[in-house]
Scaffold this motif. Structure first.
Motif, PDB file in Angstrom:
ATOM      1  N   ILE A   1     125.659  25.188  20.286  1.00  0.00           N
ATOM      2  CA  ILE A   1     125.356  23.758  20.406  1.00  0.00           C
ATOM      3  C   ILE A   1     124.965  23.181  19.045  1.00  0.00           C
ATOM      4  CG2 ILE A   1     123.715  22.083  21.365  1.00  0.00           C
ATOM      5  CD1 ILE A   1     123.718  23.843  23.938  1.00  0.00           C
ATOM      6  N   ILE A   2     124.107  23.887  18.328  1.00  0.00           N
ATOM      7  CA  ILE A   2     123.647  23.384  17.028  1.00  0.00           C
ATOM      8  C   ILE A   2     124.781  23.421  16.008  1.00  0.00           C
ATOM      9  CG2 ILE A   2     122.044  23.810  15.124  1.00  0.00           C
ATOM     10  CD1 ILE A   2     120.014  24.704  17.330  1.00  0.00           C
ATOM     11  N   GLU A   3     125.574  24.487  16.022  1.00  0.00           N
ATOM     12  CA  GLU A   3     126.725  24.557  15.119  1.00  0.00           C
ATOM     13  C   GLU A   3     127.753  23.475  15.459  1.00  0.00           C
ATOM     14  OE1 GLU A   3     127.796  26.483  12.271  1.00  0.00           O
ATOM     15  OE2 GLU A   3     125.619  26.580  12.289  1.00  0.00           O
ATOM     16  N   GLY A   4     127.752  23.034  16.694  1.00  0.00           N
ATOM     17  CA  GLY A   4     128.676  21.992  17.134  1.00  0.00           C
ATOM     18  C   GLY A   4     128.296  20.597  16.662  1.00  0.00           C
ATOM     19  N   GLY A   5     127.138  20.484  16.014  1.00  0.00           N
ATOM     20  CA  GLY A   5     126.767  19.202  15.438  1.00  0.00           C
ATOM     21  C   GLY A   5     125.515  18.561  16.007  1.00  0.00           C
ATOM     22  N   THR A   6     124.974  19.123  17.066  1.00  0.00           N
ATOM     23  CA  THR A   6     123.738  18.587  17.635  1.00  0.00           C
ATOM     24  C   THR A   6     122.564  19.100  16.799  1.00  0.00           C
ATOM     25  OG1 THR A   6     124.698  18.639  19.842  1.00  0.00           O
ATOM     26  CG2 THR A   6     122.315  18.496  19.717  1.00  0.00           C
ATOM     27  N   SER A   7     121.672  18.222  16.430  1.00  0.00           N
ATOM     28  CA  SER A   7     120.512  18.661  15.631  1.00  0.00           C
ATOM     29  C   SER A   7     119.524  19.390  16.531  1.00  0.00           C
ATOM     30  CB  SER A   7     119.834  17.464  14.973  1.00  0.00           C
ATOM     31  OG  SER A   7     119.153  16.693  15.939  1.00  0.00           O
TER      32      SER A   7
ATOM     33  N   SER B   1     116.601  18.810  26.012  1.00  0.00           N
ATOM     34  CA  SER B   1     116.378  19.976  26.867  1.00  0.00           C
ATOM     35  C   SER B   1     114.908  20.208  27.220  1.00  0.00           C
ATOM     36  CB  SER B   1     116.910  21.232  26.178  1.00  0.00           C
ATOM     37  OG  SER B   1     116.150  21.514  25.015  1.00  0.00           O
ATOM     38  N   LYS B   2     114.015  19.527  26.506  1.00  0.00           N
ATOM     39  CA  LYS B   2     112.565  19.713  26.671  1.00  0.00           C
ATOM     40  C   LYS B   2     112.128  21.123  26.253  1.00  0.00           C
ATOM     41  CE  LYS B   2     112.096  15.646  28.596  1.00  0.00           C
ATOM     42  NZ  LYS B   2     112.541  14.627  27.704  1.00  0.00           N
ATOM     43  N   ILE B   3     112.965  21.795  25.447  1.00  0.00           N
ATOM     44  CA  ILE B   3     112.609  23.097  24.885  1.00  0.00           C
ATOM     45  C   ILE B   3     111.964  22.835  23.535  1.00  0.00           C
ATOM     46  CG2 ILE B   3     113.492  25.315  24.056  1.00  0.00           C
ATOM     47  CD1 ILE B   3     115.839  24.934  26.046  1.00  0.00           C
ATOM     48  N   SER B   4     110.908  23.556  23.243  1.00  0.00           N
ATOM     49  CA  SER B   4     110.181  23.379  21.994  1.00  0.00           C
ATOM     50  C   SER B   4     111.117  23.438  20.783  1.00  0.00           C
ATOM     51  CB  SER B   4     109.119  24.475  21.890  1.00  0.00           C
ATOM     52  OG  SER B   4     108.824  24.802  20.562  1.00  0.00           O
ATOM     53  N   TYR B   5     110.897  22.528  19.837  1.00  0.00           N
ATOM     54  CA  TYR B   5     111.679  22.488  18.598  1.00  0.00           C
ATOM     55  C   TYR B   5     111.610  23.840  17.892  1.00  0.00           C
ATOM     56  CZ  TYR B   5     113.013  21.300  13.818  1.00  0.00           C
ATOM     57  OH  TYR B   5     113.628  21.284  12.592  1.00  0.00           O
ATOM     58  N   TYR B   6     110.422  24.402  17.805  1.00  0.00           N
ATOM     59  CA  TYR B   6     110.243  25.653  17.069  1.00  0.00           C
ATOM     60  C   TYR B   6     110.906  26.831  17.770  1.00  0.00           C
ATOM     61  CZ  TYR B   6     107.354  22.953  14.018  1.00  0.00           C
ATOM     62  OH  TYR B   6     106.929  22.000  13.131  1.00  0.00           O
ATOM     63  N   SER B   7     110.937  26.804  19.082  1.00  0.00           N
ATOM     64  CA  SER B   7     111.636  27.852  19.829  1.00  0.00           C
ATOM     65  C   SER B   7     113.137  27.803  19.516  1.00  0.00           C
ATOM     66  CB  SER B   7     111.403  27.668  21.326  1.00  0.00           C
ATOM     67  OG  SER B   7     112.163  28.604  22.055  1.00  0.00           O
ATOM     68  N   LEU B   8     113.697  26.597  19.534  1.00  0.00           N
ATOM     69  CA  LEU B   8     115.115  26.432  19.215  1.00  0.00           C
ATOM     70  C   LEU B   8     115.391  26.797  17.764  1.00  0.00           C
ATOM     71  CD1 LEU B   8     115.763  23.057  21.066  1.00  0.00           C
ATOM     72  CD2 LEU B   8     116.624  25.316  21.735  1.00  0.00           C
ATOM     73  N   TYR B   9     114.506  26.396  16.873  1.00  0.00           N
ATOM     74  CA  TYR B   9     114.647  26.690  15.449  1.00  0.00           C
ATOM     75  C   TYR B   9     114.665  28.200  15.206  1.00  0.00           C
ATOM     76  CZ  TYR B   9     113.453  26.839  10.469  1.00  0.00           C
ATOM     77  OH  TYR B   9     113.448  27.102   9.127  1.00  0.00           O
ATOM     78  N   ARG B  10     113.719  28.894  15.820  1.00  0.00           N
ATOM     79  CA  ARG B  10     113.647  30.353  15.649  1.00  0.00           C
ATOM     80  C   ARG B  10     114.888  31.035  16.227  1.00  0.00           C
ATOM     81  NH1 ARG B  10     108.174  29.478  16.896  1.00  0.00           N
ATOM     82  NH2 ARG B  10     108.597  29.902  19.083  1.00  0.00           N
ATOM     83  N   THR B  11     115.316  30.593  17.399  1.00  0.00           N
ATOM     84  CA  THR B  11     116.491  31.188  18.031  1.00  0.00           C
ATOM     85  C   THR B  11     117.731  30.975  17.166  1.00  0.00           C
ATOM     86  OG1 THR B  11     115.586  30.856  20.245  1.00  0.00           O
ATOM     87  CG2 THR B  11     117.979  31.126  20.079  1.00  0.00           C
ATOM     88  N   TYR B  12     117.933  29.759  16.696  1.00  0.00           N
ATOM     89  CA  TYR B  12     119.093  29.447  15.861  1.00  0.00           C
ATOM     90  C   TYR B  12     119.093  30.298  14.592  1.00  0.00           C
ATOM     91  CZ  TYR B  12     122.252  26.921  12.791  1.00  0.00           C
ATOM     92  OH  TYR B  12     123.270  26.605  11.913  1.00  0.00           O
ATOM     93  N   ASN B  13     117.961  30.386  13.922  1.00  0.00           N
ATOM     94  CA  ASN B  13     117.881  31.167  12.685  1.00  0.00           C
ATOM     95  C   ASN B  13     118.033  32.661  12.928  1.00  0.00           C
ATOM     96  OD1 ASN B  13     117.683  29.359  10.419  1.00  0.00           O
ATOM     97  ND2 ASN B  13     115.827  28.625  11.416  1.00  0.00           N
ATOM     98  N   LYS B  14     117.545  33.141  14.055  1.00  0.00           N
ATOM     99  CA  LYS B  14     117.704  34.562  14.394  1.00  0.00           C
ATOM    100  C   LYS B  14     119.187  34.896  14.550  1.00  0.00           C
ATOM    101  CE  LYS B  14     117.066  35.809  18.646  1.00  0.00           C
ATOM    102  NZ  LYS B  14     116.484  36.105  19.955  1.00  0.00           N
TER     103      LYS B  14
ATOM    104  N   TYR C   1     121.433  32.682  26.215  1.00  0.00           N
ATOM    105  CA  TYR C   1     120.614  31.590  25.658  1.00  0.00           C
ATOM    106  C   TYR C   1     120.769  31.513  24.147  1.00  0.00           C
ATOM    107  CZ  TYR C   1     116.432  29.022  24.232  1.00  0.00           C
ATOM    108  OH  TYR C   1     115.567  28.130  23.653  1.00  0.00           O
ATOM    109  N   ASP C   2     120.673  32.669  23.488  1.00  0.00           N
ATOM    110  CA  ASP C   2     120.781  32.700  22.031  1.00  0.00           C
ATOM    111  C   ASP C   2     122.136  32.165  21.573  1.00  0.00           C
ATOM    112  OD1 ASP C   2     118.291  33.879  22.068  1.00  0.00           O
ATOM    113  OD2 ASP C   2     119.007  35.891  21.609  1.00  0.00           O
ATOM    114  N   ALA C   3     123.198  32.660  22.210  1.00  0.00           N
ATOM    115  CA  ALA C   3     124.546  32.239  21.835  1.00  0.00           C
ATOM    116  C   ALA C   3     124.754  30.749  22.097  1.00  0.00           C
ATOM    117  CB  ALA C   3     125.585  33.060  22.601  1.00  0.00           C
ATOM    118  N   GLN C   4     124.244  30.262  23.205  1.00  0.00           N
ATOM    119  CA  GLN C   4     124.447  28.853  23.564  1.00  0.00           C
ATOM    120  C   GLN C   4     123.695  27.927  22.613  1.00  0.00           C
ATOM    121  OE1 GLN C   4     126.731  28.228  25.689  1.00  0.00           O
ATOM    122  NE2 GLN C   4     126.525  26.040  25.767  1.00  0.00           N
ATOM    123  N   VAL C   5     122.464  28.271  22.279  1.00  0.00           N
ATOM    124  CA  VAL C   5     121.697  27.462  21.324  1.00  0.00           C
ATOM    125  C   VAL C   5     122.444  27.404  19.997  1.00  0.00           C
ATOM    126  CG1 VAL C   5     119.588  27.398  19.920  1.00  0.00           C
ATOM    127  CG2 VAL C   5     119.425  27.776  22.380  1.00  0.00           C
ATOM    128  N   TYR C   6     122.915  28.550  19.533  1.00  0.00           N
ATOM    129  CA  TYR C   6     123.655  28.598  18.262  1.00  0.00           C
ATOM    130  C   TYR C   6     124.908  27.719  18.326  1.00  0.00           C
ATOM    131  CZ  TYR C   6     126.234  30.262  14.263  1.00  0.00           C
ATOM    132  OH  TYR C   6     126.939  30.308  13.091  1.00  0.00           O
TER     133      TYR C   6
END
Length: 70
Positions: free
Chosen positions: A34-40, A48-61, A27-32
């Motif tokens: 996808i976002i690095e690929g250009g998706t905000s 995905s209906k996943i919380s913005y803050y959950s994705l934000y925290r995962t990406y930054n981690k 999950y962590d790798a995939q979120v990273y």
């Protein structure tokens, strides 16, 4: 000659990053990736209906872990 050394260093770092991503929880790798690929984060959250803050925290981690690696 110097240009080749720089290219080799970049290639080694890229390889290190990919190996680390491959060893992380999927999950962590995939979120990273996808976002690095250009998706905000906002767009991914809406799709995905996943919380913005959950994705934000995962990406930054993941980003922090990768920065420490290189």
């Amino acid at each position: 000659k110097r240009y080749n050394t720089i290219e080799q260093n970049i290639a080694k770092k890229y390889e290190k990053i990919n190996k680390k991503l491959d060893s992380m929880f999927w999950y962590d790798a995939q979120v990273y990736r996808i976002i690095e690929g250009g998706t905000s984060i906002k767009e991914l959250s809406e799709k995905s209906k996943i919380s913005y803050y959950s994705l934000y925290r995962t990406y930054n981690k993941v980003k922090k872990i990768l920065k420490e690696l290189i």
